[in-house]
Motif scaffolding. Sequence first.
Motif, PDB file in Angstrom:
ATOM      1  N   LEU A 170       3.571  24.355  -4.710  1.00  0.00           N
ATOM      2  CA  LEU A 170       4.002  23.918  -6.033  1.00  0.00           C
ATOM      3  C   LEU A 170       5.188  22.960  -5.935  1.00  0.00           C
ATOM      4  CD1 LEU A 170       3.365  24.416  -9.058  1.00  0.00           C
ATOM      5  CD2 LEU A 170       5.114  26.210  -9.026  1.00  0.00           C
ATOM      6  N   ALA A 171       6.021  23.164  -4.908  1.00  0.00           N
ATOM      7  CA  ALA A 171       7.208  22.325  -4.724  1.00  0.00           C
ATOM      8  C   ALA A 171       6.911  21.051  -3.950  1.00  0.00           C
ATOM      9  CB  ALA A 171       8.293  23.121  -4.002  1.00  0.00           C
ATOM     10  N   ASN A 172       5.701  20.922  -3.405  1.00  0.00           N
ATOM     11  CA  ASN A 172       5.310  19.726  -2.664  1.00  0.00           C
ATOM     12  C   ASN A 172       4.368  18.872  -3.501  1.00  0.00           C
ATOM     13  OD1 ASN A 172       6.044  19.555   0.468  1.00  0.00           O
ATOM     14  ND2 ASN A 172       5.921  21.712  -0.128  1.00  0.00           N
ATOM     15  N   VAL A 173       4.567  17.567  -3.440  1.00  0.00           N
ATOM     16  CA  VAL A 173       3.710  16.645  -4.176  1.00  0.00           C
ATOM     17  C   VAL A 173       3.026  15.703  -3.193  1.00  0.00           C
ATOM     18  CG1 VAL A 173       5.044  16.725  -6.310  1.00  0.00           C
ATOM     19  CG2 VAL A 173       5.670  15.072  -4.526  1.00  0.00           C
ATOM     20  N   ASP A 174       1.890  15.163  -3.606  1.00  0.00           N
ATOM     21  CA  ASP A 174       1.144  14.222  -2.772  1.00  0.00           C
ATOM     22  C   ASP A 174       1.618  12.799  -3.052  1.00  0.00           C
ATOM     23  OD1 ASP A 174      -0.511  16.053  -1.425  1.00  0.00           O
ATOM     24  OD2 ASP A 174      -1.868  16.159  -3.148  1.00  0.00           O
ATOM     25  N   VAL A 175       2.098  12.147  -2.012  1.00  0.00           N
ATOM     26  CA  VAL A 175       2.459  10.730  -2.102  1.00  0.00           C
ATOM     27  C   VAL A 175       1.239   9.858  -1.793  1.00  0.00           C
ATOM     28  CG1 VAL A 175       3.935   8.914  -1.133  1.00  0.00           C
ATOM     29  CG2 VAL A 175       4.856  11.225  -1.505  1.00  0.00           C
ATOM     30  N   TYR A 176       0.514  10.221  -0.765  1.00  0.00           N
ATOM     31  CA  TYR A 176      -0.729   9.518  -0.420  1.00  0.00           C
ATOM     32  C   TYR A 176      -1.830   9.927  -1.402  1.00  0.00           C
ATOM     33  CZ  TYR A 176      -4.855   8.097   2.194  1.00  0.00           C
ATOM     34  OH  TYR A 176      -6.043   7.531   2.554  1.00  0.00           O
ATOM     35  N   PRO A 177      -2.615   9.002  -1.937  1.00  0.00           N
ATOM     36  CA  PRO A 177      -2.696   7.578  -1.607  1.00  0.00           C
ATOM     37  C   PRO A 177      -1.905   6.645  -2.520  1.00  0.00           C
ATOM     38  CG  PRO A 177      -4.584   8.172  -2.929  1.00  0.00           C
ATOM     39  CD  PRO A 177      -3.755   9.429  -2.790  1.00  0.00           C
ATOM     40  N   TRP A 178      -1.334   7.145  -3.620  1.00  0.00           N
ATOM     41  CA  TRP A 178      -0.718   6.255  -4.609  1.00  0.00           C
ATOM     42  C   TRP A 178       0.533   5.577  -4.070  1.00  0.00           C
ATOM     43  CZ3 TRP A 178      -1.724  11.459  -5.287  1.00  0.00           C
ATOM     44  CH2 TRP A 178      -2.919  11.753  -5.938  1.00  0.00           C
ATOM     45  N   GLY A 179       1.305   6.307  -3.295  1.00  0.00           N
ATOM     46  CA  GLY A 179       2.586   5.774  -2.837  1.00  0.00           C
ATOM     47  C   GLY A 179       2.653   5.491  -1.361  1.00  0.00           C
ATOM     48  N   LEU A 180       1.527   5.514  -0.651  1.00  0.00           N
ATOM     49  CA  LEU A 180       1.540   5.269   0.791  1.00  0.00           C
ATOM     50  C   LEU A 180       0.221   4.658   1.237  1.00  0.00           C
ATOM     51  CD1 LEU A 180       2.859   5.626   3.624  1.00  0.00           C
ATOM     52  CD2 LEU A 180       1.763   7.888   3.711  1.00  0.00           C
ATOM     53  N   PHE A 181       0.335   3.575   2.011  1.00  0.00           N
ATOM     54  CA  PHE A 181      -0.819   3.000   2.688  1.00  0.00           C
ATOM     55  C   PHE A 181      -0.435   2.710   4.130  1.00  0.00           C
ATOM     56  CE2 PHE A 181      -2.992  -0.901   4.191  1.00  0.00           C
ATOM     57  CZ  PHE A 181      -4.268  -0.363   4.312  1.00  0.00           C
ATOM     58  N   ILE A 182      -1.245   3.190   5.074  1.00  0.00           N
ATOM     59  CA  ILE A 182      -1.027   2.935   6.501  1.00  0.00           C
ATOM     60  C   ILE A 182      -2.181   2.077   6.991  1.00  0.00           C
ATOM     61  CG2 ILE A 182      -0.733   3.964   8.783  1.00  0.00           C
ATOM     62  CD1 ILE A 182       0.281   6.499   7.355  1.00  0.00           C
ATOM     63  N   ASP A 183      -1.881   0.874   7.421  1.00  0.00           N
ATOM     64  CA  ASP A 183      -2.913  -0.070   7.837  1.00  0.00           C
ATOM     65  C   ASP A 183      -3.584   0.385   9.130  1.00  0.00           C
ATOM     66  OD1 ASP A 183      -3.982  -2.930   7.284  1.00  0.00           O
ATOM     67  OD2 ASP A 183      -3.478  -2.949   9.418  1.00  0.00           O
ATOM     68  N   GLU A 184      -4.835   0.008   9.299  1.00  0.00           N
ATOM     69  CA  GLU A 184      -5.586   0.396  10.497  1.00  0.00           C
ATOM     70  C   GLU A 184      -5.005  -0.217  11.771  1.00  0.00           C
ATOM     71  OE1 GLU A 184      -9.009  -3.104  10.047  1.00  0.00           O
ATOM     72  OE2 GLU A 184      -9.555  -0.991   9.806  1.00  0.00           O
ATOM     73  N   SER A 185      -4.151  -1.248  11.626  1.00  0.00           N
ATOM     74  CA  SER A 185      -3.536  -1.867  12.800  1.00  0.00           C
ATOM     75  C   SER A 185      -2.494  -0.968  13.460  1.00  0.00           C
ATOM     76  CB  SER A 185      -2.860  -3.190  12.403  1.00  0.00           C
ATOM     77  OG  SER A 185      -1.783  -2.958  11.493  1.00  0.00           O
ATOM     78  N   VAL A 186      -1.974   0.020  12.744  1.00  0.00           N
ATOM     79  CA  VAL A 186      -0.906   0.879  13.263  1.00  0.00           C
ATOM     80  C   VAL A 186      -1.464   1.793  14.356  1.00  0.00           C
ATOM     81  CG1 VAL A 186       0.828   2.607  12.646  1.00  0.00           C
ATOM     82  CG2 VAL A 186       0.230   0.797  11.025  1.00  0.00           C
ATOM     83  N   ASN A 187      -0.725   1.913  15.458  1.00  0.00           N
ATOM     84  CA  ASN A 187      -1.231   2.760  16.531  1.00  0.00           C
ATOM     85  C   ASN A 187      -1.274   4.227  16.095  1.00  0.00           C
ATOM     86  OD1 ASN A 187       1.086   4.414  17.628  1.00  0.00           O
ATOM     87  ND2 ASN A 187       1.971   2.403  18.001  1.00  0.00           N
TER      88      ASN A 187
END
Length: 260
Positions: free
Chosen positions: A223-240
């Motif tokens: 209840l105290a944790n919220v989801d940031v992904y996908p609205w507030g986070l994108f990690i590109d496929e280029s990232v290792n």
Amino acid sequence: MAYLFLDDSKHHRSGFSLAAFAICDVDPTEEMGALFREYGFDPGTFEFKSSATMKDDNDLQALRDSLKHFIARNCKMALCVVDSAEDTRKLGPASLTLLRSALKHPLLEGRQHEVFFDEGLFKHKSAAEALVAGDPELAGCIFHFEQDSKAVMGIQLADIMAHTCSIMLLEALGDITKKVIVNAPGDSIYDGLEVELGFEMWAGIRYAFLSQNKPNPKDDFELANVDVYPWGLFIDESVNERVARVAMDRFGENYLGCIH
């Protein structure tokens, strides 16, 4: 209408570059200008840069703290991460992918927005314009590419966000280890406490992450944790793989409960 401003922070040695949208319900220029003047800085000639040396400069430190408080009160934040070796090719397009997700958040969905990008995030302005032309997911946005961050003050808020989150990610990767003494107001139990730099950075900005409550939380911790992904986070496929995993662990969800 919301105002969105994008700036970046590059960390080639650690294998990532990160960009942040500062999302404001109103144009922050007037209030930011008042803060600058309060601490003796002319907003017409001075630009706040998180990378500037601030040791022994009490006015600049006070301005930084006031801008962070402004963010905590008035802004939301969304992040994208790319591989640093490809940041000049990836940061701009990745930020547009992030924007498409952010616009599906209830805070932004179905509204008109103005979106401002710092200089150098795309190969050139015409390339950026071609990427958004005719895109129905971005039809509600008025775009301003290759903007001068001194003139568009909201980009300076995005600079603070990108710098702050980069420090958090660098610490999570183990690339920096630093502790700071908390200078908390009033009778806070944290005043004078030595904490990790990443924790201090997160504590000051954690309410700004664009997020939503978890569906059907099963206990008080969820209840105290919220989801940031996908609205507030994108990690590109280029990232290792390692950086991508650590970035998702660090930013994919966010704890908003008590930290006393």
